[in-house]
Design a protein around this motif. Structure first.
Motif, PDB file in Angstrom:
ATOM      1  N   ASP A 178      46.069  38.060  40.189  1.00 23.15           N
ATOM      2  CA  ASP A 178      45.237  37.075  39.500  1.00 23.15           C
ATOM      3  C   ASP A 178      44.441  36.238  40.494  1.00 23.15           C
ATOM      4  O   ASP A 178      43.275  35.927  40.261  1.00 23.15           O
ATOM      5  N   LEU A 179      45.056  35.865  41.601  1.00 18.11           N
ATOM      6  CA  LEU A 179      44.355  35.075  42.613  1.00 18.11           C
ATOM      7  C   LEU A 179      43.196  35.856  43.212  1.00 18.11           C
ATOM      8  O   LEU A 179      42.124  35.290  43.455  1.00 18.11           O
ATOM      9  N   LEU A 180      43.391  37.140  43.443  1.00 18.95           N
ATOM     10  CA  LEU A 180      42.302  37.963  43.989  1.00 18.95           C
ATOM     11  C   LEU A 180      41.131  38.045  43.018  1.00 18.95           C
ATOM     12  O   LEU A 180      39.965  37.960  43.415  1.00 18.95           O
ATOM     13  N   LYS A 181      41.428  38.192  41.731  1.00 17.68           N
ATOM     14  CA  LYS A 181      40.371  38.232  40.718  1.00 17.68           C
ATOM     15  C   LYS A 181      39.631  36.899  40.663  1.00 17.68           C
ATOM     16  O   LYS A 181      38.404  36.859  40.596  1.00 17.68           O
ATOM     17  N   MET A 182      40.394  35.804  40.675  1.00 14.76           N
ATOM     18  CA  MET A 182      39.779  34.479  40.633  1.00 14.76           C
ATOM     19  C   MET A 182      38.918  34.240  41.874  1.00 14.76           C
ATOM     20  O   MET A 182      37.838  33.662  41.781  1.00 14.76           O
ATOM     21  N   SER A 183      39.393  34.689  43.010  1.00 11.30           N
ATOM     22  CA  SER A 183      38.650  34.534  44.255  1.00 11.30           C
ATOM     23  C   SER A 183      37.304  35.258  44.184  1.00 11.30           C
ATOM     24  O   SER A 183      36.260  34.699  44.544  1.00 11.30           O
ATOM     25  N   ALA A 184      37.330  36.480  43.714  1.00 10.18           N
ATOM     26  CA  ALA A 184      36.096  37.262  43.593  1.00 10.18           C
ATOM     27  C   ALA A 184      35.125  36.588  42.621  1.00 10.18           C
ATOM     28  O   ALA A 184      33.917  36.543  42.864  1.00 10.18           O
ATOM     29  N   LYS A 185      35.653  36.028  41.557  1.00 15.32           N
ATOM     30  CA  LYS A 185      34.790  35.361  40.578  1.00 15.32           C
ATOM     31  C   LYS A 185      34.241  34.057  41.134  1.00 15.32           C
ATOM     32  O   LYS A 185      33.104  33.675  40.841  1.00 15.32           O
TER      33      LYS A 185
END
Length: 112
Positions: free
Chosen positions: A80-87
């Motif tokens: 989830d953190l990786l997805k949020m980071s990319a966004k």
């Protein structure tokens, strides 16, 4: 701050414009706690924008237990953190400096 942002997995912070621009630039996911007494509730609207983009989650200072649970859940979920980071990175894009320079140059030319 640049080096700190580069090694940060998650921030818990207010939702002021300058801080949000920094986390967007560095792609840092956030738990945003808008300052409830900000003029015209602008921090809430700032936070909501990041929430809608998927770069942050919203928390409230009166819910400290909920904030702790949210932070711990996010830290356990690396995906989830990786997805949020990319966004977060997509909010301004990686070439934000060049965009700002172009905008400033245009303003200077238009003013003259």
């Amino acid at each position: 701050m640049e080096n700190i942002y580069k090694i940060t997995d998650l921030v818990l912070m207010r939702a002021g414009a300058t801080s949000l621009s920094e986390i967007a630039y560095y792609g840092v996911p956030a738990v945003l706690v808008p300052y409830p007494f900000a003029k015209d509730n602008h921090q809430f609207y700032n936070a909501r924008y990041f929430l809608e983009k998927g770069a942050a989650v919203l928390g409230f200072q009166d819910d400290r237990e909920g904030l702790l649970d949210t932070v711990l859940d996010l830290l356990k979920s690396g995906k989830d953190l990786l997805k949020m980071s990319a966004k977060a990175e997509k909010i301004f894009g990686r070439n934000v400096n060049e965009k700002i320079i172009r905008m400033l140059k245009k303003e200077v030319i238009d003013v003259r």
